[in-house]
Design a protein around this motif. Structure first.
Motif, short mmCIF file in Angstrom:
data_model
loop_
_atom_site.label_atom_id
_atom_site.label_comp_id
_atom_site.label_asym_id
_atom_site.label_seq_id
_atom_site.Cartn_x
_atom_site.Cartn_y
_atom_site.Cartn_z
N SER A 192 1.00 -1.15 -0.05
CA SER A 192 0.15 -0.02 0.20
C SER A 192 0.81 1.19 -0.13
O SER A 192 2.10 1.18 0.10
N LEU A 194 1.16 3.50 2.18
CA LEU A 194 1.58 4.11 3.72
C LEU A 194 2.77 2.99 3.85
O LEU A 194 3.76 3.40 4.38
N TYR A 197 5.85 4.47 1.71
CA TYR A 197 6.22 5.71 2.11
C TYR A 197 6.36 5.95 3.39
O TYR A 197 6.26 7.16 3.64
N TRP A 198 6.11 4.95 4.48
CA TRP A 198 6.05 5.34 5.91
C TRP A 198 6.98 6.27 6.35
O TRP A 198 7.25 6.99 7.23
N ILE A 201 6.62 9.86 5.33
CA ILE A 201 5.34 10.29 6.20
C ILE A 201 5.51 10.51 7.79
O ILE A 201 5.16 11.55 8.04
N VAL A 202 6.14 9.65 8.42
CA VAL A 202 6.43 9.93 9.72
C VAL A 202 7.10 10.90 10.27
O VAL A 202 6.56 11.87 11.11
#
Length: 229
Positions: A192, A194, A197-198, A201-202
């Motif tokens: 997915s 997320l 690319y977590w 993002i975090v």
């Protein structure tokens, strides 16, 4: 094959060799035996003899044990008639210089049934140090008088079972192949958004939270701007 696989494979082989060298280490053991022929809660130990294991790999022993005196045989028969155990204490000194004391026991009637025959199993850890000793006598259990006053003792040296060794090298090789296939576009990435690319993002979310916490006055001012004086 890249450097990561080579380094990991080398470390794995080094660890495996380290355990093997400990298991194959050939040292010696000196065992002093003491036995209790009383039935009291606190055993009264007297000397029984000495055993020297010159090679823990072959388990070759040299035994020097004293025969039982008539009074001791009578005490052993008393233990058998009462259904209690013959108690043994072993003080083991290894070639590393460490000394340990272990207790074990066997039904007294079994010793009468085998004419004072017993088997002592010394358990060693991966560093070839003694961790336990077990005494068994095959029996049968009998209350008859023994036909001898001399011990017949066998010594066994045992290592713990290691179990199967994981195929770490093959697993790492498989991961490397999958990584190379993804880089060439041969394997479709079905993760997915997320999951992909977590890591981007975090940090962005953390930055927003820290920025808001560092400027509480600006947030308060923005909330009062619409109020009439």
């Amino acid at each position: 094959m890249n450097s990561l696989f080579i380094v990991t494979f080398t470390l794995f082989n080094a660890v495996t060799f380290g355990y093997s060298s400990e298991l194959d280490y050939d040292g010696w053991l000196q065992i002093r035996l003491y036995h209790a022929l009383n039935d009291d809660p606190i055993p009264y130990f007297t000397e029984r003899g000495n055993i020297t294991v010159t090679s823990i790999r072959t388990g070759a022993p040299t035994l020097a044990q004293m025969g039982l005196q008539p009074s001791q045989i009578a005490n052993l028969e008393t233990l058998a008639h009462r259904g209690t155990n013959y108690r043994l204490k072993a003080v083991i000194r290894s070639s590393s210089g460490t000394e340990s004391t272990f207790l074990t026991s066997v039904p007294a009637c079994h010793l009468l049934g085998t004419d004072l025959e017993d088997i002592l199993t010394v358990w060693l850890d991966l560093a070839a140090e003694p961790v336990a000793i077990n005494q068994i006598s095959p029996g049968p259990c009998t209350l008859s008088k023994t036909s001898t006053n001399m011990w017949t003792t066998s010594i066994q040296i045992r290592y713990p079972d290691g179990g199967p060794t994981p195929d770490t090298a093959s697993y790492i090789y498989k991961l490397e192949k999958e990584k190379e296939a993804r880089e060439r576009g041969e394997v479709k990435d079905n993760r997915s958004f997320l999951a992909k690319y977590w890591m981007y993002i975090v940090p962005a979310l953390i930055f927003v939270v820290l920025t808001s916490a560092a400027n509480p006055d600006a947030a308060a001012g923005g909330g009062n701007g619409g109020q009439r004086q």
